[in-house]
Each structure stands twice: as C-alpha cells, then as structure tokens.
Design a protein around this motif. Structure first.
Motif, PDB file in Angstrom:
ATOM      1  N   LEU A 125       0.862  -1.172   0.000  1.00 24.11           N
ATOM      2  CA  LEU A 125       0.000   0.000   0.000  1.00 24.11           C
ATOM      3  C   LEU A 125       0.907   1.232   0.000  1.00 24.11           C
ATOM      4  N   VAL A 126       0.975   1.929  -1.129  1.00 27.45           N
ATOM      5  CA  VAL A 126       1.891   3.066  -1.267  1.00 27.45           C
ATOM      6  C   VAL A 126       1.160   4.338  -0.857  1.00 27.45           C
ATOM      7  N   MET A 127       1.675   5.000   0.183  1.00 21.83           N
ATOM      8  CA  MET A 127       0.966   6.124   0.769  1.00 21.83           C
ATOM      9  C   MET A 127       1.936   7.206   1.225  1.00 21.83           C
ATOM     10  N   GLY A 128       1.386   8.344   1.616  1.00 26.40           N
ATOM     11  CA  GLY A 128       2.205   9.458   2.071  1.00 26.40           C
ATOM     12  C   GLY A 128       1.592  10.775   1.647  1.00 26.40           C
ATOM     13  N   PRO A 129       2.150  11.900   2.111  1.00 31.15           N
ATOM     14  CA  PRO A 129       1.590  13.216   1.782  1.00 31.15           C
ATOM     15  C   PRO A 129       1.646  13.506   0.284  1.00 31.15           C
ATOM     16  N   ALA A 130       0.849  14.464  -0.135  1.00 29.94           N
ATOM     17  CA  ALA A 130       0.856  14.890  -1.540  1.00 29.94           C
ATOM     18  C   ALA A 130       2.248  15.380  -1.923  1.00 29.94           C
ATOM     19  N   GLY A 131       2.697  14.988  -3.100  1.00 30.96           N
ATOM     20  CA  GLY A 131       3.997  15.430  -3.592  1.00 30.96           C
ATOM     21  C   GLY A 131       5.174  14.611  -3.125  1.00 30.96           C
ATOM     22  N   ALA A 132       4.912  13.526  -2.390  1.00 33.10           N
ATOM     23  CA  ALA A 132       6.010  12.705  -1.866  1.00 33.10           C
ATOM     24  C   ALA A 132       6.623  11.796  -2.925  1.00 33.10           C
ATOM     25  N   ALA A 143       3.940   1.122   2.431  1.00 33.31           N
ATOM     26  CA  ALA A 143       5.163   1.863   2.102  1.00 33.31           C
ATOM     27  C   ALA A 143       4.821   3.346   2.218  1.00 33.31           C
ATOM     28  N   TYR A 144       5.274   3.969   3.302  1.00 31.67           N
ATOM     29  CA  TYR A 144       4.926   5.363   3.582  1.00 31.67           C
ATOM     30  C   TYR A 144       6.077   6.263   3.132  1.00 31.67           C
ATOM     31  N   LEU A 145       5.796   7.133   2.153  1.00 29.44           N
ATOM     32  CA  LEU A 145       6.826   8.003   1.589  1.00 29.44           C
ATOM     33  C   LEU A 145       6.763   9.403   2.203  1.00 29.44           C
ATOM     34  N   LEU A 146       7.916   9.921   2.553  1.00 33.03           N
ATOM     35  CA  LEU A 146       8.054  11.292   3.036  1.00 33.03           C
ATOM     36  C   LEU A 146       9.177  11.940   2.229  1.00 33.03           C
ATOM     37  N   GLU A 147       8.902  13.097   1.696  1.00 36.92           N
ATOM     38  CA  GLU A 147       9.887  13.749   0.823  1.00 36.92           C
ATOM     39  C   GLU A 147      11.139  14.128   1.609  1.00 36.92           C
ATOM     40  N   SER A 148      12.312  13.786   1.050  1.00 35.54           N
ATOM     41  CA  SER A 148      13.573  14.000   1.762  1.00 35.54           C
ATOM     42  C   SER A 148      13.871  15.473   2.019  1.00 35.54           C
ATOM     43  N   THR A 149      13.292  16.379   1.225  1.00 39.35           N
ATOM     44  CA  THR A 149      13.535  17.814   1.440  1.00 39.35           C
ATOM     45  C   THR A 149      12.967  18.285   2.779  1.00 39.35           C
ATOM     46  N   VAL A 168       6.984   0.109   5.926  1.00 41.99           N
ATOM     47  CA  VAL A 168       8.321   0.482   5.460  1.00 41.99           C
ATOM     48  C   VAL A 168       8.264   1.989   5.211  1.00 41.99           C
ATOM     49  N   ASN A 169       8.935   2.751   6.040  1.00 41.30           N
ATOM     50  CA  ASN A 169       8.926   4.206   5.902  1.00 41.30           C
ATOM     51  C   ASN A 169      10.113   4.649   5.049  1.00 41.30           C
ATOM     52  N   ILE A 170       9.852   5.542   4.114  1.00 40.29           N
ATOM     53  CA  ILE A 170      10.834   5.860   3.070  1.00 40.29           C
ATOM     54  C   ILE A 170      11.021   7.368   2.922  1.00 40.29           C
ATOM     55  N   LEU A 171      12.270   7.799   2.893  1.00 38.54           N
ATOM     56  CA  LEU A 171      12.593   9.181   2.511  1.00 38.54           C
ATOM     57  C   LEU A 171      12.816   9.185   1.002  1.00 38.54           C
ATOM     58  N   SER A 172      11.884   9.776   0.273  1.00 40.76           N
ATOM     59  CA  SER A 172      11.944   9.758  -1.190  1.00 40.76           C
ATOM     60  C   SER A 172      12.704  10.960  -1.737  1.00 40.76           C
ATOM     61  N   LYS A 173      12.959  10.931  -3.032  1.00 39.15           N
ATOM     62  CA  LYS A 173      13.635  12.024  -3.757  1.00 39.15           C
ATOM     63  C   LYS A 173      14.990  12.372  -3.135  1.00 39.15           C
ATOM     64  N   MET A 174      15.754  11.336  -2.798  1.00 45.46           N
ATOM     65  CA  MET A 174      17.054  11.563  -2.155  1.00 45.46           C
ATOM     66  C   MET A 174      18.016  12.325  -3.051  1.00 45.46           C
ATOM     67  N   ASP A 175      17.783  12.276  -4.365  1.00 47.93           N
ATOM     68  CA  ASP A 175      18.658  13.006  -5.281  1.00 47.93           C
ATOM     69  C   ASP A 175      18.570  14.514  -5.066  1.00 47.93           C
ATOM     70  N   LEU A 176      17.481  14.992  -4.444  1.00 52.91           N
ATOM     71  CA  LEU A 176      17.303  16.428  -4.231  1.00 52.91           C
ATOM     72  C   LEU A 176      18.126  16.969  -3.063  1.00 52.91           C
ATOM     73  N   PHE A 192      13.581   5.334   8.767  1.00 52.30           N
ATOM     74  CA  PHE A 192      13.407   5.557   7.335  1.00 52.30           C
ATOM     75  C   PHE A 192      14.482   4.852   6.508  1.00 52.30           C
ATOM     76  N   LEU A 193      14.073   4.450   5.308  1.00 47.57           N
ATOM     77  CA  LEU A 193      14.988   3.993   4.267  1.00 47.57           C
ATOM     78  C   LEU A 193      15.135   5.108   3.247  1.00 47.57           C
ATOM     79  N   GLN A 194      16.240   5.108   2.521  1.00 44.61           N
ATOM     80  CA  GLN A 194      16.477   6.134   1.506  1.00 44.61           C
ATOM     81  C   GLN A 194      16.076   5.609   0.126  1.00 44.61           C
ATOM     82  N   LEU A 195      15.426   6.484  -0.656  1.00 43.94           N
ATOM     83  CA  LEU A 195      14.995   6.091  -1.997  1.00 43.94           C
ATOM     84  C   LEU A 195      15.398   7.121  -3.040  1.00 43.94           C
ATOM     85  N   ASP A 196      16.067   6.642  -4.068  1.00 42.43           N
ATOM     86  CA  ASP A 196      16.341   7.424  -5.270  1.00 42.43           C
ATOM     87  C   ASP A 196      15.817   6.595  -6.442  1.00 42.43           C
TER      88      ASP A 196
END
Length: 297
Positions: free
Chosen positions: A7-14, A139-145, A172-180, A250-254
């Motif tokens: 189940l892929v979830m998280g705030p808008a824009g994540a 899978a809960y995504l939170l933007e790395s910024t 599984v909690n994830i910090l997304s957009k690690m490239d930023l 959190f895990l890191q995601l790029d």
C-alpha cells in the motif's frame, strides 16, 4: 491461497506514483508479476496503465461536480463509495496467484488514514480479516527535502507513526527524492534523520537563538509565531512523542537508482514474507534426464 501487496501512501507530492512506476519497472526487469491498482480518483497521467482504476467506479471530478463538494470532501465520499462496493476490488484481486505483487497507489490526503477510518476499513477487507487474505505492507513516503526544515520533518514523521498505529500492518517508511538533498546535507547528518533523533531540534534551536524568545509581539506575524517559544515547545513535544513510541525509521529512496529501488523492494518482500510463500522451482526435465544418462554411463 495467499496474496501479497504493498500500500503506497504518504503526503501529496512525496512521489508515490513515481515510486510505483519505478517499482513496476524493476519487477518487470526481474521477471516478476505485479498488479497495479490506482486508488486515487483524481489521478490522470500514468506511465504504466493501471490494471484496476478506481475511476472506473467513481471519479473525484464527477463527485465534485454532482455533489458540490471540495477536493477533500470529494475524496472521502469516493472512498466511502468504494467501501460500499468492495466487490469492485474483490473480483479483480481474487484470481491473482501468490506470484503477484499487488501495488495499491493511494491519494496524498493523509486524513484518509490518520483522521478517519476509511483506509483502515479498506485494509481490514484486504488483509486476513477480510476475504482476500492479502499479506499487506504499507510503504509510507516522506519527501527528503523535509529534512531541511526539521519541524516539518518531525510533523511528517508523526503522520507516518499515526498511519502505523491506525492501519496495524507492517510499515516500510521511506525518505523519497534523495537526489534532491545529495550534496546539501552531509551523510553523517542525514543518518540522524533515518532514525529520528530528537536532539536535531536542540541543534536547530542553538543555531537560531530567536526561537527561544518567549514574547510574540504580533500573533498575526507568521514568522514570529513559527519561530517563537510556543512553536518550539510544540515541536519538542512532537519529537518526544515520536521518541517515546520509537516506531519510525526511514529507508532512503532514489528512483533513478535501480539498486535503491531493489533495496526498498527487498524490505517490502521481507515485511510480507513474499519469498517464503513461493513454490520452489522444479529442475528442468532435460537437465534431469541428462544427469540420469551421465550416471548410467
């Protein structure tokens, strides 16, 4: 027969749909079957066409137009309608074998699973409490910024913890957009965010003495309120609550990095025990026959 899903979830824009696309691509490259379910009644553009789309049942645009509701109220109405028509999901997912990974892409309105029991009810239907018997992981995504603004990061972490408590499934909690944030946040500093460290706020306060100011001259002055002692006290309380529960890391995601996507998938597989349920592959008959001939010779 067991089924497996994320189940892929998280705030808008994540970056939820972007992550779903990267996950589907990775699964296909590794010759794994997947079934993509779009549960966002407002989503329109897809890199991979969903195998099942909630818009075939109900769309946010139609609800807003016919019911006179706003976006948030419309989304709640859409999910309540889905809960009244769960056969829409059941009939599509029932035939799937245990080889499939079901990917469910949710909208970014976190109140759907942190404030009201809409998504928790859906999860109960999908998992062993319902008829489908899906071994499900969130899978809960939170933007790395968010790590740039530490108060915002802890607020996001609190929402992740709230979802964990409400849904009662592996997370599984994830910090997304690690490239930023590469190059702007030192690796040693970043590690303190992966396992949220409450002392990050103390470091922030030390670097910003104005946050210790006990007097707010003008309550309408946003900068004064957001940087004042009361806001600082609130952030400390939030961070302490997160630390007391000690549930979130959190895990890191790029998504541009295939190894990064594969690493996240391995955590999801472990959480849902995907590999344990797979049937061992039978040896190739020709190889077996060749081996028998060799032994006879």
């Amino acid at each position: 027969m067991s089924k497996f899903g994320a189940l892929v979830m998280g705030p808008a824009g994540a970056g939820k749909t972007t992550f779903c696309n990267a996950l589907i691509q990775h699964l296909r490259l590794n010759k794994r079957s997947c079934f993509y379910v779009n549960l966002d009644p407002a989503a329109e553009d897809f890199s991979y066409e969903p195998d099942l789309d909630i818009k075939d049942l109900i769309s946010l645009e139609d609800v807003m137009e016919e019911m006179g509701l706003g976006p948030n109220g419309g989304l709640i109405y859409c999910f309540e309608h889905l809960l009244q028509n769960l056969d829409f999901l059941t009939e599509a997912l029932e035939p799937l074998s245990e080889e499939y990974l079901i990917i469910l892409d949710l909208p970014g309105q976190i109140e759907l699973y942190t404030h009201i029991p809409v998504v928790p009810t859906l999860v109960k239907h999908l998992t062993r409490f319902g008829s489908l018997n899906v071994s499900l992981c969130a899978a809960y995504l939170l933007e790395s910024t968010f790590v740039i603004d530490r108060a915002k990061f802890f607020a996001g972490t609190l929402s992740a913890m709230s979802a964990m408590i409400m849904l009662e499934i592996p997370h599984v909690n994830i910090l997304s957009k690690m490239d930023l944030v590469k190059g702007s946040v030192p690796k040693r500093q970043l590690k303190r965010f992966l396992d949220p460290d409450t002392s990050l706020l103390e470091d922030d306060n030390a670097a910003n003495p104005s946050s210790r100011n006990t007097v707010v001259i003008d309550p309408a002055d946003t900068e004064s309120v957001m940087g004042g002692a009361s806001f600082n006290k609130l952030n400390k309380a939030v961070a302490q609550l997160i630390d007391d529960f000690s549930m979130v890391s959190f895990l890191q995601l790029d998504v541009q990095d295939e190894d990064s996507v594969g690493g996240i998938l391995s955590y999801i597989d472990d959480a849902i025990q995907y590999h344990e349920a797979q049937e061992p592959k039978e040896p190739n008959d020709e190889i077996a026959d060749y081996g028998d001939d060799e032994m006879m010779g």
